[in-house]
Design an enzyme around this catalytic site. Sequence first.
Site, PDB file in Angstrom:
ATOM      1  N   SER A   2       6.474  -1.770   1.142  1.00  0.00           N
ATOM      2  CA  SER A   2       5.293  -1.699   0.338  1.00  0.00           C
ATOM      3  C   SER A   2       4.801  -3.285   0.369  1.00  0.00           C
ATOM      4  CB  SER A   2       5.679  -1.936  -1.271  1.00  0.00           C
ATOM      5  OG  SER A   2       6.102  -0.368  -1.261  1.00  0.00           O
ATOM      6  N   GLY A  53       5.026   7.043   0.035  1.00  0.00           N
ATOM      7  CA  GLY A  53       4.960   6.250  -1.355  1.00  0.00           C
ATOM      8  C   GLY A  53       5.164   4.853  -1.424  1.00  0.00           C
ATOM      9  N   ASP A  54       5.867   4.250  -0.287  1.00  0.00           N
ATOM     10  CA  ASP A  54       5.940   3.038  -0.409  1.00  0.00           C
ATOM     11  C   ASP A  54       4.425   2.215   0.019  1.00  0.00           C
ATOM     12  OD1 ASP A  54       8.659   3.149  -0.700  1.00  0.00           O
ATOM     13  OD2 ASP A  54       9.119   3.064   1.461  1.00  0.00           O
ATOM     14  N   ALA A  55       3.828   3.096   0.879  1.00  0.00           N
ATOM     15  CA  ALA A  55       2.580   2.539   1.392  1.00  0.00           C
ATOM     16  C   ALA A  55       1.431   2.804   0.195  1.00  0.00           C
ATOM     17  CB  ALA A  55       2.103   3.584   2.582  1.00  0.00           C
TER      18      ALA A  55
END
Length: 369
Positions: free
Chosen positions: A67, A323-325
């Site tokens: 992230s 999701g991290d992105a």
Amino acid sequence: MAHEGILLGMGNPLLDISAVVDEDFLQKYDIKLNNAILAEDKHLPMYDEMSSKYTVEYIAGGATQNSIKVAQWMLQIPGATSYMGCIGKDKYGEEMKKNSKHAGVNVHYYEDDAAPTGTCAVCVVGGERSLIANLSAANCYKSEHLKRPENWALGISLTNLFFRHYMVFPFQMKFLIMIIYTVEKAKYYYIAGFFLTVSPDSIQLVAEHAAANNKVFTMNLSAPFICEFFKEALEKVLPFMDFVFGNETEARTFAKVHGWETDSVEEIALKICQWPKASEAHKRITVITQGADPVVVAEDGKVKTFPVILLPKEKLVDTNGAGDAFVGGFLSQLVQEKPIEDCVKAGCYASNVIIQRSGCTYPEKPNFA
């Protein structure tokens, strides 16, 4: 210069070992797609088997680090982001440092003498992924590292030094570029829930600092097992969270663990918002992603939904890091004080870019406006 060291992340740095595998491999190691777990003894042989049986890619990862790297990529502002975690003194650790610095992130790794750098098996089938993390050195992070003056309080402005001394000490400039961006320097913090398994005391230190100084503290539910088996640790830090991220599975698991008799993601998001807060300087906002379904954002007792960027199935390469992105894209606009709508839009853009590539990787520059 206002964005120097503005965003700090803490988490478990892991070297992703990513490969497209088959259903037999999933069954052999009792792996479920769209899941994230910690490796057990039964999983340990799989890392070597993946390397020998399949074509693998090695990518510096770990949820928080992903992230932060994406946020740095989206910002395109030198020195905007920093990251702390623990690695081993080995070739994978050196690769991690090189990769993160190339991404423009100011990394402050604690290097453990005994444990090897952590790894994460990324098993991909039909574009869907499952993550099995062997934390190793990542599990060795200590809050003593966080408390060191150079990591907590010693902040020096590179810009001032640069203009003040450039004409006098031209040969020392490489030295001056090694500025330390610290906890006190940051105004926004992001930590994935996975770090609760490693150093909850470090999380608490940062959370309390943020609350006491009117800064923004954000976290992610990260995985169903965090909501289930680290319930007390999550509840202890939840009052300090200004933004809570998660996906629909994690949200429903959180609701189940707390006895909320609802499967409605919108209702769960609202209930999380209503959890007591340690500081009223910032209202809590809950952001829940749902894959191809709209993003749910709850704040001020209301829910808004935002459509994602739909991608033809043939363009889907790998959902690892999606999701991290999303969080990284979201944070890149949040630290610039953009409206929530812009934050969600940036998150959806970043996620859409990442799922068209292998692992949490991205082109040289974003094309986001």
